[in-house]
Design an enzyme around this catalytic site. Structure first.
Site, mmCIF file in Angstrom:
data_model
loop_
_atom_site.group_PDB
_atom_site.id
_atom_site.type_symbol
_atom_site.label_atom_id
_atom_site.label_comp_id
_atom_site.label_asym_id
_atom_site.label_seq_id
_atom_site.Cartn_x
_atom_site.Cartn_y
_atom_site.Cartn_z
ATOM 1 N N ARG A 46 0.820 -1.210 0.000
ATOM 2 C CA ARG A 46 0.000 0.000 0.000
ATOM 3 C C ARG A 46 0.860 1.269 0.000
ATOM 4 N NH1 ARG A 46 -5.280 1.052 1.496
ATOM 5 N NH2 ARG A 46 -5.539 -1.141 2.092
ATOM 6 N N LYS A 146 1.248 -18.808 6.418
ATOM 7 C CA LYS A 146 0.339 -19.173 7.490
ATOM 8 C C LYS A 146 -0.058 -17.918 8.253
ATOM 9 C CE LYS A 146 2.967 -20.019 11.696
ATOM 10 N NZ LYS A 146 2.142 -19.205 12.592
ATOM 11 N N HIS A 176 7.338 -22.287 7.569
ATOM 12 C CA HIS A 176 8.769 -22.015 7.476
ATOM 13 C C HIS A 176 9.604 -23.007 8.284
ATOM 14 C CE1 HIS A 176 8.009 -19.795 11.270
ATOM 15 N NE2 HIS A 176 9.271 -20.030 11.523
ATOM 16 N N LYS A 180 13.795 -25.117 7.806
ATOM 17 C CA LYS A 180 14.893 -25.006 8.757
ATOM 18 C C LYS A 180 15.882 -26.158 8.591
ATOM 19 C CE LYS A 180 12.475 -22.423 12.384
ATOM 20 N NZ LYS A 180 13.451 -21.321 12.474
ATOM 21 N N ASP A 233 -1.723 -20.869 16.249
ATOM 22 C CA ASP A 233 -0.512 -20.215 15.775
ATOM 23 C C ASP A 233 0.655 -21.179 15.642
ATOM 24 O OD1 ASP A 233 0.956 -17.798 15.066
ATOM 25 O OD2 ASP A 233 1.971 -18.004 16.982
ATOM 26 N N HIS A 238 3.240 -25.964 12.928
ATOM 27 C CA HIS A 238 4.620 -26.356 13.196
ATOM 28 C C HIS A 238 4.733 -27.704 13.903
ATOM 29 C CE1 HIS A 238 5.468 -22.459 11.784
ATOM 30 N NE2 HIS A 238 5.443 -21.800 12.915
ATOM 31 N N LYS A 336 4.568 -19.585 25.178
ATOM 32 C CA LYS A 336 5.340 -18.350 25.274
ATOM 33 C C LYS A 336 5.752 -18.111 26.722
ATOM 34 C CE LYS A 336 3.546 -15.928 21.226
ATOM 35 N NZ LYS A 336 4.877 -15.891 20.567
#
Length: 487
Positions: A46, A146, A176, A180, A233, A238, A336
């Protein structure tokens, strides 16, 4: 294999992901002479700026995110020569039409890779615009980031919308983690060594733990994360991808269809965890104020600035109901504000059937294999060995690690970011390390069953102090079955 793309078009080219990961990865490929010789790169977003201003942004991103020892003015200049920029708002049909004209001119008859580094809500409109201008046909492919939806229904809708313009072989869904180095090494460990494959089954393995722990909080992503949570998430993509690579049967060849077929079989073999099982087999948590690495950190709700029932931690006990893995628990854990950052797979083998060392009081410990994926890649196999000494009262044994430190072994080789490999494969049309539609939807179907169970029981996340390994309930999840988390 498709022809190498001559044009890479990055939507969301000024965003955080582009600056931290995508542009530095393109720089790394340029540095090593791996980009297709004719490749042009078109950035769009944008932001209203011209090509020279965007090139300045690229240069700053390289300076910030590429190690100083790898920076080279000549390499940067060569990369910048490949780059153009054209602004376009994704909700502006006329702007997208003008962008389509630029893509058509720059394509010049070659293959095109579109990378949609945008919110998933824009995937359908962008693909529709490309299709409307004749830019989604043969010789084009699209990379999708994702999260692909927030549940099965939304994932199916996105896949249907994208599939109207790009057939499945030309859709590259990014996880991703699959790019790795450590995940690649898991594939090599499993299928490149005769030592492990005879033991890779329920007869010899007692339990498997897959942990993805982060020390950080939401880091300015609070609004996005609060609508997602740890299950959507991290675990849905993953952790389940790591589970699939660990538990799959050997593919006939290392090529897209064969690898992804075997992963899909694992997803279809996962025992459902529904309303009747969620309380016993899953734990959700949310971090409270605490300390990580000796630094005081706020709780999740304090960071978010409002009340929330979103989970920042998930632990669960999964079962893969097939001949190879029947009866072996797979403990999955992600969260986390954990005590340390790590992504690892911990494999505990079964005890020896009979100990001949009981008279000496020696306590045998089961062999374990730890496959560390990040922050450092390593493989550690712990085995029982004799403790030095005369042992007049019987042999004394101790566990000793056989440790392969990938950094020490290959310290002279550059460690490539995941997106270097993913970009190179997508540019060349190799989909082996990307996620197929049926994988994505099978993973969502399994995860949706768990979330439906949480909702049915109105299960709120349990609090845990930042800097700990999650709620106490996660400990008992494993202890009830005679197991303990590796910490």
């Amino acid at each position: 294999m498709a022809e190498a793309a001559s044009l890479l078009t990055i939507f969301g080219a000024t965003g955080d992901l582009a600056q931290r990961m995508l542009l530095p990865s393109l720089y790394g490929l340029q540095r090593d002479g791996l980009l297709p010789p004719r490749l042009r790169i078109l950035g769009t977003a944008r932001t209203g700026q011209d090509t020279m201003a965007y090139r300045a942004l690229v240069a700053k991103a390289i300076e910030r995110h590429v190690p100083a020892g790898e920076q080279d003015a000549g390499v940067l200049a060569a990369l910048l020569e490949r780059i153009d920029y054209h602004p376009a708002a994704l909700d502006d049909p006329e702007g997208l039409a003008r962008l389509g004209g630029v893509v058509a001119r720059m394509r010049a008859g070659g293959d095109v890779l579109y990378h949609l580094s945008t919110a998933p809500g824009w995937y359908a409109p962008v693909c529709a615009a490309l299709g409307a201008h004749g830019l989604a046909g043969e010789g084009t492919r699209v990379m999708l980031e994702k999260p692909l939806g927030h549940d099965l229904a939304s994932a199916v809708a996105i896949n249907d919308d994208v599939g109207r313009f790009f057939d499945e072989e030309r859709v590259f869904r990014v996880d991703h983690y699959l790019g790795k180095e450590g995940v690649q090494n898991l594939i090599a460990l499993r299928f490149g060594n005769a030592l492990f494959e005879p033991l890779w089954n329920a007869r010899h393995i007692e339990q498997v733990q897959i942990s993805v722990a982060e020390t950080v909080g939401v880091e300015g992503r609070g609004d996005y994360y609060d609508g997602s949570g740890a299950m959507r998430d991290m675990l849905q993509n993953h952790l389940l991808q790591l589970l699939c690579l660990f538990a799959s049967e050997p593919p006939s060849r290392f090529e897209p269809a064969a690898v992804r077929n075997e992963k899909l079989k694992v997803l279809h073999s996962l025992r459902p965890i529904g309303a009747a099982e969620v309380a016993a087999e899953t734990v959700a948590g949310q971090y409270l104020a605490g300390a990580v690495d000796g630094v005081a950190v706020p709780g999740y709700r304090d960071e978010l600035g409002r009340d929330s029932g979103t989970e920042t931690f998930v632990a669960l006990r999964a079962q893969v109901d097939n001949w190879r893995w029947k009866g072996v628990p797979f403990y999955l854990r992600t969260g986390k504000r954990m005590p340390r950052r790590c992504t690892e797979i911990h494999v505990q083998f079964r005890d020896v059937p009979h100990s001949i060392f009981d008279h000496g009081g020696a306590r045998l410990q089961p062999n374990t294999l730890v496959i560390g994926l990040q922050p450092q890649e390593h493989i550690e196999l712990r085995m029982m060995t004799k403790t030095p000494g005369l042992d007049r009262q019987g042999l004394r044994l101790s566990p000793v690690a056989l440790d392969l430190d990938m950094q020490a072994e290959f310290g002279d080789l550059r460690r490539r970011p995941a997106y270097e490999r993913l970009y190179l494969d997508a540019l060349e049309g190799n989909g082996t390390l990307f996620v197929r539609r049926d994988e994505t939807e099978a993973a969502w179907a399994w995860v949706d069953g768990i979330r439906d169970g949480w909702n049915a029981h109105q299960m709120a996340p349990r609090g845990y102090q930042a800097g700990t390994w999650g709620p106490a309930r996660a400990v008992t999840l494993a202890e009830r079955h005679g197991h303990a988390w590796r910490e």
